[in-house]
Design an enzyme around this catalytic site. Structure first.
Site, PDB file in Angstrom:
ATOM      1  N   HIS A  63       3.627   7.284  42.158  1.00 23.19           N
ATOM      2  CA  HIS A  63       2.853   6.355  42.986  1.00 23.19           C
ATOM      3  C   HIS A  63       2.342   5.134  42.215  1.00 23.19           C
ATOM      4  O   HIS A  63       1.703   4.267  42.797  1.00 23.19           O
ATOM      5  CB  HIS A  63       1.669   7.059  43.665  1.00 23.19           C
ATOM      6  CG  HIS A  63       0.527   7.366  42.740  1.00 23.19           C
ATOM      7  ND1 HIS A  63       0.508   8.468  41.923  1.00 23.19           N
ATOM      8  CD2 HIS A  63      -0.637   6.720  42.503  1.00 23.19           C
ATOM      9  CE1 HIS A  63      -0.601   8.488  41.229  1.00 23.19           C
ATOM     10  NE2 HIS A  63      -1.327   7.438  41.548  1.00 23.19           N
TER      11      HIS A  63
HETATM   12  C1  UD1 Z   1      -5.007   4.624  44.553  1.00 23.86           C
HETATM   13  C2  UD1 Z   1      -5.687   4.179  43.271  1.00 23.86           C
HETATM   14  C3  UD1 Z   1      -5.021   4.836  42.074  1.00 23.86           C
HETATM   15  C4  UD1 Z   1      -4.945   6.353  42.231  1.00 23.86           C
HETATM   16  C5  UD1 Z   1      -4.306   6.696  43.568  1.00 23.86           C
HETATM   17  C6  UD1 Z   1      -4.365   8.182  43.800  1.00 23.86           C
HETATM   18  C7  UD1 Z   1      -6.606   1.885  43.249  1.00 23.86           C
HETATM   19  C8  UD1 Z   1      -6.383   0.501  42.815  1.00 23.86           C
HETATM   20  N1  UD1 Z   1      -5.566   2.743  43.100  1.00 23.86           N
HETATM   21  O1  UD1 Z   1      -3.681   4.141  44.524  1.00 23.86           O
HETATM   22  O2  UD1 Z   1      -5.776   4.555  40.910  1.00 23.86           O
HETATM   23  O3  UD1 Z   1      -4.169   6.889  41.191  1.00 23.86           O
HETATM   24  O4  UD1 Z   1      -5.027   6.043  44.630  1.00 23.86           O
HETATM   25  O5  UD1 Z   1      -3.471   8.607  44.789  1.00 23.86           O
HETATM   26  O6  UD1 Z   1      -7.682   2.207  43.696  1.00 23.86           O
HETATM   27  N2  UD1 Z   1      -1.955   4.397  52.246  1.00 23.86           N
HETATM   28  C9  UD1 Z   1      -1.671   5.006  53.438  1.00 23.86           C
HETATM   29  N3  UD1 Z   1      -2.340   6.166  53.730  1.00 23.86           N
HETATM   30  C10 UD1 Z   1      -3.250   6.731  52.893  1.00 23.86           C
HETATM   31  C11 UD1 Z   1      -3.508   6.107  51.667  1.00 23.86           C
HETATM   32  C12 UD1 Z   1      -2.853   4.928  51.340  1.00 23.86           C
HETATM   33  O7  UD1 Z   1      -0.872   4.525  54.233  1.00 23.86           O
HETATM   34  O8  UD1 Z   1      -3.820   7.780  53.224  1.00 23.86           O
HETATM   35  C13 UD1 Z   1      -1.299   3.118  51.916  1.00 23.86           C
HETATM   36  C14 UD1 Z   1      -2.326   1.990  51.855  1.00 23.86           C
HETATM   37  O9  UD1 Z   1      -2.564   1.428  53.109  1.00 23.86           O
HETATM   38  C15 UD1 Z   1      -1.682   1.024  50.888  1.00 23.86           C
HETATM   39  C16 UD1 Z   1      -0.912   1.944  49.950  1.00 23.86           C
HETATM   40  O10 UD1 Z   1      -0.752   3.184  50.611  1.00 23.86           O
HETATM   41  O11 UD1 Z   1      -0.764   0.198  51.577  1.00 23.86           O
HETATM   42  C17 UD1 Z   1      -1.626   2.121  48.634  1.00 23.86           C
HETATM   43  O12 UD1 Z   1      -2.942   2.646  48.831  1.00 23.86           O
HETATM   44  P1  UD1 Z   1      -4.159   2.264  47.851  1.00 23.86           P
HETATM   45  O13 UD1 Z   1      -5.318   3.138  48.150  1.00 23.86           O
HETATM   46  O14 UD1 Z   1      -4.367   0.790  47.823  1.00 23.86           O
HETATM   47  O15 UD1 Z   1      -3.600   2.590  46.403  1.00 23.86           O
HETATM   48  P2  UD1 Z   1      -2.885   3.898  45.862  1.00 23.86           P
HETATM   49  O16 UD1 Z   1      -1.507   3.554  45.460  1.00 23.86           O
HETATM   50  O17 UD1 Z   1      -3.094   5.007  46.824  1.00 23.86           O
HETATM   51  N1  UDP Z   2      -1.942  16.451  44.723  1.00 20.68           N
HETATM   52  C1  UDP Z   2      -1.979  17.144  45.919  1.00 20.68           C
HETATM   53  N2  UDP Z   2      -0.928  17.008  46.783  1.00 20.68           N
HETATM   54  C2  UDP Z   2       0.164  16.239  46.493  1.00 20.68           C
HETATM   55  C3  UDP Z   2       0.187  15.534  45.268  1.00 20.68           C
HETATM   56  C4  UDP Z   2      -0.891  15.649  44.412  1.00 20.68           C
HETATM   57  O1  UDP Z   2      -2.943  17.869  46.200  1.00 20.68           O
HETATM   58  O2  UDP Z   2       1.085  16.173  47.314  1.00 20.68           O
HETATM   59  C5  UDP Z   2      -3.094  16.564  43.792  1.00 20.68           C
HETATM   60  C6  UDP Z   2      -2.742  17.037  42.405  1.00 20.68           C
HETATM   61  O3  UDP Z   2      -2.798  18.447  42.327  1.00 20.68           O
HETATM   62  C7  UDP Z   2      -3.799  16.362  41.543  1.00 20.68           C
HETATM   63  C8  UDP Z   2      -4.144  15.103  42.317  1.00 20.68           C
HETATM   64  O4  UDP Z   2      -3.616  15.275  43.635  1.00 20.68           O
HETATM   65  O5  UDP Z   2      -4.964  17.164  41.472  1.00 20.68           O
HETATM   66  C9  UDP Z   2      -3.550  13.876  41.672  1.00 20.68           C
HETATM   67  O6  UDP Z   2      -3.729  12.779  42.493  1.00 20.68           O
HETATM   68  P1  UDP Z   2      -2.840  11.467  42.411  1.00 20.68           P
HETATM   69  O7  UDP Z   2      -1.570  11.756  41.717  1.00 20.68           O
HETATM   70  O8  UDP Z   2      -2.784  10.904  43.788  1.00 20.68           O
HETATM   71  O9  UDP Z   2      -3.775  10.475  41.571  1.00 20.68           O
HETATM   72  P2  UDP Z   2      -4.079  10.252  40.036  1.00 20.68           P
HETATM   73  O10 UDP Z   2      -4.478  11.549  39.437  1.00 20.68           O
HETATM   74  O11 UDP Z   2      -2.857   9.670  39.402  1.00 20.68           O
HETATM   75  O12 UDP Z   2      -5.176   9.246  40.058  1.00 20.68           O
END
Ligand code: UD1
Ligand code: UDP
Length: 356
Positions: free
Chosen positions: A205
């Site tokens: 991601h």
């Molecule tokens: C965010 C965090 C990242 C973290 C990750 C965990 C920031 C800058 N990034 O990244 O540090 O590692 O979460 O997963 O805060 N979206 C959906 N549905 C959802 C969530 C997101 O459609 O439930 C879409 C959003 O609308 C956006 C994209 O996914 O278009 C990215 O979401 P965003 O929360 O901005 O950043 P992440 O990549 O999720």
């Molecule tokens: N995780 C989850 N379901 C998934 C993928 C990840 O529950 O399908 C959990 C995973 O076990 C870990 C956390 O989400 O505890 C990691 O989150 P993510 O990779 O979104 O973010 P990051 O840790 O990189 O910020």
């Protein structure tokens, strides 16, 4: 009931719900804890599923802020969080990790002179192109107390002259995992998902891996060369790229929806190897003694690499697939992340911040 000091825990993204749940359980025995969900993650399987499965109390506020660029998203969080903090006047604010939610929470608390803790402080990738790196550097500056997961993170804070407010508590995700492992093992995850035989588990991601369609396609093609079943719960950011940019999926890669924490931990426990760019998953791989291949140029969790259980791999490397196939660590492990971390955090709060 005597007056209990009020704590505002601020979360918004999947890994923050996982970090909140063990801490919230112990905080609520001594404090009046309230939860603000900024709304950053909002799909059922990225948010509600975690609150339900992990029995996290319903958020007292959901600010519904999820779209827009970094500035727009963080700015709207600042506006709405300021309203909640001003009205509630908490004695302490807690923020987690390195997302936009983290930065907005820490900055608001500092501006309103409300004491705050940053949990998972001191991590550094030294890669300023990552939004997370900016968020964590700024949150560490803004917060009054830094709860630090590893010795490397303590060392980073010392170099930035922030050690006076740092407490080496250990990593709260140790407790998250510990609390659910037994329950997770009893899940029929593989049957439900119709997975049979050996497989690797993949998550992606990070913007630098998935926002450029050519890079994403390269990674998936290279992983296809492994000729190994790869189970891939797809993060919404990546899902959007795959569908909007018509990314082709090799036959051996099986896309599934993001999983709940229990099922995901079960998938980790039963896979052969973990391929990821996630922060939290590198730690879980180490704790569960799974070989971890991190598809990134650097990691904040350097101890896992030093101990030989995690290896950084570059999809541009012609030996990418071979390196993954040959990575079979067997070495010992060290106590990187600590134990009983929620209790250590509670004790630190009671002793140094907010006697209950
Ligand atoms: C965010 C965090 C990242 C973290 C990750 C965990 C920031 C800058 N990034 O990244 O540090 O590692 O979460 O997963 O805060 N979206 C959906 N549905 C959802 C969530 C997101 O459609 O439930 C879409 C959003 O609308 C956006 C994209 O996914 O278009 C990215 O979401 P965003 O929360 O901005 O950043 P992440 O990549 O999720
Ligand atoms: N995780 C989850 N379901 C998934 C993928 C990840 O529950 O399908 C959990 C995973 O076990 C870990 C956390 O989400 O505890 C990691 O989150 P993510 O990779 O979104 O973010 P990051 O840790 O990189 O910020």
């Amino acid at each position: 009931m005597p007056h209990q000091p009020k704590i505002l825990s601020i979360v918004g993204a999947r890994p923050q719900f996982i970090k909140l749940f063990p801490l919230s359980r112990v905080l609520r025995k001594h404090y009046d804890e309230k939860i603000v969900h900024t709304g950053q993650h909002f799909d059922e399987e990225m948010s509600d599923l975690f609150f339900n499965e992990l029995e996290i109390p319903e958020p007292d506020w959901n600010l519904g802020i999820n779209r827009g660029g970094h500035g727009g998203q963080t700015g709207r969080m600042l506006i709405e969080l300021e309203k909640v903090m001003t009205e509630q006047q908490p004695d302490l604010v807690i923020v987690f990790g390195d997302t936009n939610t983290t930065l907005a929470g820490a900055l608001n608390a500092a501006k309103l002179h409300i004491p705050s803790i940053h949990i998972e402080a001191g991590l550094r990738s030294f890669n300023r192109s990552m939004p997370e790196e900016i968020n964590r550097v700024m949150a560490d500056q803004a917060a009054d107390y830094l709860f630090v997961p590893t010795q490397t993170a303590m060392d980073n804070l010392r170099k930035e002259a922030l050690e006076a407010k740092a407490h080496h508590t250990g990593d709260i995700m140790v407790d998250s995992l510990e609390l659910i492992t037994e329950k997770a093992q009893k899940r029929n995850t593989l049957e439900r998902l119709d997975i049979s035989g050996d497989y690797h588990l993949l998550t992606l991601h990070r913007p630098y891996n998935v926002d450029d369609p050519e890079k994403l396609q390269l990674i998936l093609n290279k992983l296809g060369e492994l000729n190994k079943t790869i189970v891939f719960p797809v993060h919404p950011r990546t899902r959007n790229m795959i569908s909007n940019k018509n990314i082709q999926i090799p036959d051996s890669i099986r896309l599934i929806k993001p999983q709940g924490y229990l099922d995901f931990i079960n998938l980790e426990a039963r896979c052969q190897k973990i391929l990821t760019d996630s922060g939290g998953i590198q730690k879980e791989a180490y704790i569960q003694k799974k070989p971890c291949l991190t598809i990134r140029p650097e990691t904040e969790w350097v101890e896992t690499v030093h101990d030989g259980w995690n290896m950084l791999v570059d999809p541009g490397d012609e030996n990418f697939a071979r390196k993954i196939s040959r990575f079979n660590p067997t070495g010992g492990q060290s106590d990187i992340f600590g134990r009983n971390v929620a209790d250590a955090m509670l004790a630190t709060i009671q002793k140094n911040i907010l006697p209950s």
